[in-house]
Design a protein around this motif. Structure first.
Motif, PDB file in Angstrom:
ATOM      1  N   TYR A  24      26.832  15.815  59.475  1.00  0.00           N
ATOM      2  CA  TYR A  24      25.789  14.941  60.034  1.00  0.00           C
ATOM      3  C   TYR A  24      25.901  13.549  59.420  1.00  0.00           C
ATOM      4  N   ASN A  25      26.101  13.482  58.104  1.00  0.00           N
ATOM      5  CA  ASN A  25      26.232  12.182  57.446  1.00  0.00           C
ATOM      6  C   ASN A  25      27.458  11.432  57.961  1.00  0.00           C
ATOM      7  N   VAL A  26      28.568  12.142  58.145  1.00  0.00           N
ATOM      8  CA  VAL A  26      29.783  11.514  58.682  1.00  0.00           C
ATOM      9  C   VAL A  26      29.511  10.985  60.096  1.00  0.00           C
ATOM     10  N   ALA A  27      28.856  11.797  60.919  1.00  0.00           N
ATOM     11  CA  ALA A  27      28.543  11.381  62.296  1.00  0.00           C
ATOM     12  C   ALA A  27      27.634  10.152  62.300  1.00  0.00           C
ATOM     13  N   LEU A  28      26.640  10.142  61.429  1.00  0.00           N
ATOM     14  CA  LEU A  28      25.739   8.984  61.342  1.00  0.00           C
ATOM     15  C   LEU A  28      26.498   7.728  60.931  1.00  0.00           C
ATOM     16  N   GLU A  29      27.360   7.847  59.933  1.00  0.00           N
ATOM     17  CA  GLU A  29      28.129   6.687  59.471  1.00  0.00           C
ATOM     18  C   GLU A  29      29.102   6.207  60.554  1.00  0.00           C
ATOM     19  N   ARG A  30      29.712   7.130  61.290  1.00  0.00           N
ATOM     20  CA  ARG A  30      30.626   6.747  62.380  1.00  0.00           C
ATOM     21  C   ARG A  30      29.856   6.015  63.485  1.00  0.00           C
ATOM     22  N   PHE A  31      28.639   6.478  63.779  1.00  0.00           N
ATOM     23  CA  PHE A  31      27.820   5.796  64.780  1.00  0.00           C
ATOM     24  C   PHE A  31      27.470   4.394  64.290  1.00  0.00           C
ATOM     25  N   GLU A  32      27.022   4.314  63.038  1.00  0.00           N
ATOM     26  CA  GLU A  32      26.618   3.018  62.467  1.00  0.00           C
ATOM     27  C   GLU A  32      27.794   2.032  62.483  1.00  0.00           C
ATOM     28  N   LYS A  33      28.973   2.511  62.115  1.00  0.00           N
ATOM     29  CA  LYS A  33      30.174   1.661  62.105  1.00  0.00           C
ATOM     30  C   LYS A  33      30.464   1.154  63.521  1.00  0.00           C
ATOM     31  N   ALA A  34      30.373   2.033  64.512  1.00  0.00           N
ATOM     32  CA  ALA A  34      30.621   1.645  65.904  1.00  0.00           C
ATOM     33  C   ALA A  34      29.600   0.603  66.363  1.00  0.00           C
ATOM     34  N   ALA A  35      28.351   0.806  65.982  1.00  0.00           N
ATOM     35  CA  ALA A  35      27.300  -0.144  66.351  1.00  0.00           C
ATOM     36  C   ALA A  35      27.538  -1.490  65.674  1.00  0.00           C
ATOM     37  N   ASN A  36      27.869  -1.458  64.382  1.00  0.00           N
ATOM     38  CA  ASN A  36      28.115  -2.698  63.639  1.00  0.00           C
ATOM     39  C   ASN A  36      29.312  -3.468  64.184  1.00  0.00           C
ATOM     40  N   GLU A  37      30.291  -2.729  64.721  1.00  0.00           N
ATOM     41  CA  GLU A  37      31.485  -3.367  65.283  1.00  0.00           C
ATOM     42  C   GLU A  37      31.325  -3.680  66.767  1.00  0.00           C
ATOM     43  N   ASN A  38      30.105  -3.492  67.273  1.00  0.00           N
ATOM     44  CA  ASN A  38      29.767  -3.797  68.664  1.00  0.00           C
ATOM     45  C   ASN A  38      30.723  -3.129  69.653  1.00  0.00           C
ATOM     46  N   MET A  39      31.003  -1.836  69.406  1.00  0.00           N
ATOM     47  CA  MET A  39      31.873  -1.077  70.307  1.00  0.00           C
ATOM     48  C   MET A  39      31.170  -0.850  71.642  1.00  0.00           C
ATOM     49  N   SER A  40      31.900  -0.378  72.618  1.00  0.00           N
ATOM     50  CA  SER A  40      31.378  -0.218  73.982  1.00  0.00           C
ATOM     51  C   SER A  40      30.224   0.788  74.032  1.00  0.00           C
ATOM     52  N   LEU A  41      29.423   0.647  75.067  1.00  0.00           N
ATOM     53  CA  LEU A  41      28.311   1.574  75.285  1.00  0.00           C
ATOM     54  C   LEU A  41      28.838   3.005  75.372  1.00  0.00           C
ATOM     55  N   LYS A  42      29.958   3.184  76.055  1.00  0.00           N
ATOM     56  CA  LYS A  42      30.546   4.518  76.218  1.00  0.00           C
ATOM     57  C   LYS A  42      30.902   5.132  74.855  1.00  0.00           C
ATOM     58  N   THR A  43      31.500   4.334  73.983  1.00  0.00           N
ATOM     59  CA  THR A  43      31.841   4.803  72.632  1.00  0.00           C
ATOM     60  C   THR A  43      30.574   5.149  71.857  1.00  0.00           C
ATOM     61  N   LEU A  44      29.584   4.279  71.940  1.00  0.00           N
ATOM     62  CA  LEU A  44      28.317   4.525  71.236  1.00  0.00           C
ATOM     63  C   LEU A  44      27.629   5.774  71.775  1.00  0.00           C
ATOM     64  N   GLN A  45      27.683   5.982  73.082  1.00  0.00           N
ATOM     65  CA  GLN A  45      27.086   7.186  73.670  1.00  0.00           C
ATOM     66  C   GLN A  45      27.779   8.437  73.130  1.00  0.00           C
ATOM     67  N   ALA A  46      29.092   8.414  73.054  1.00  0.00           N
ATOM     68  CA  ALA A  46      29.842   9.564  72.541  1.00  0.00           C
ATOM     69  C   ALA A  46      29.502   9.814  71.074  1.00  0.00           C
ATOM     70  N   ARG A  47      29.380   8.751  70.311  1.00  0.00           N
ATOM     71  CA  ARG A  47      29.056   8.917  68.890  1.00  0.00           C
ATOM     72  C   ARG A  47      27.613   9.389  68.706  1.00  0.00           C
TER      73      ARG A  47
END
Length: 135
Positions: A24-47
């Motif tokens: 869960y912590n890894v998933a949260l950090e991966r989501f946060e990293k994607a958000a901070n790097e302004n990744m696509s909505l699709k990537t953020l949805q998957a994360r």
């Protein structure tokens, strides 16, 4: 014949806690990293979907483990916080825009933010949470 699971020792509980909470912590950090790097909505949805799945797995594992009395109340509270945050992660995963997603993530954070993780780590003699351990 069903056997009753035995209660963990404090040191075994610390190891088990880290094992259960890591995905869960890894998933949260991966989501946060994607958000901070302004990744696509699709990537953020998957994360966000991955966060929700990891949250559900953590919830189940926390509930099925027989924790030492010293931390059992906090573990129940952590499972309750997971359950409160999960619907918001599922809504974030289904969001149609980043702003809608951000709203759901904020609600998930508020729901899960009351989790007693810091207290659990102290009671189990574990180091403080460091996001570098999970990113």
């Amino acid at each position: 014949m069903r056997t009753t699971p035995t209660m963990l020792s404090l040191s075994a509980a610390g190891t088990k806690y880290l094992q259960i909470t890591r995905p869960y912590n890894v998933a949260l950090e991966r989501f946060e990293k994607a958000a901070n790097e302004n990744m696509s909505l699709k990537t953020l949805q998957a994360r966000a979907k991955a966060v929700a799945a990891a949250n559900l797995a953590e919830y189940g594992a926390l509930r099925s483990t027989v924790w030492p009395a010293k931390v059992s109340t906090q573990m129940r509270a952590l499972a309750k916080a997971d359950a409160a945050a999960r619907p918001h992660w599922l809504l974030a995963a289904a969001a149609d825009s980043k702003s809608e997603m951000a709203d759901h993530v904020q609600r998930a954070s508020a729901a899960g933010g009351k989790a007693p993780s810091t207290q659990i780590r102290q009671l189990l003699g574990l180091p403080k949470y460091d996001e570098k351990d999970y990113s």
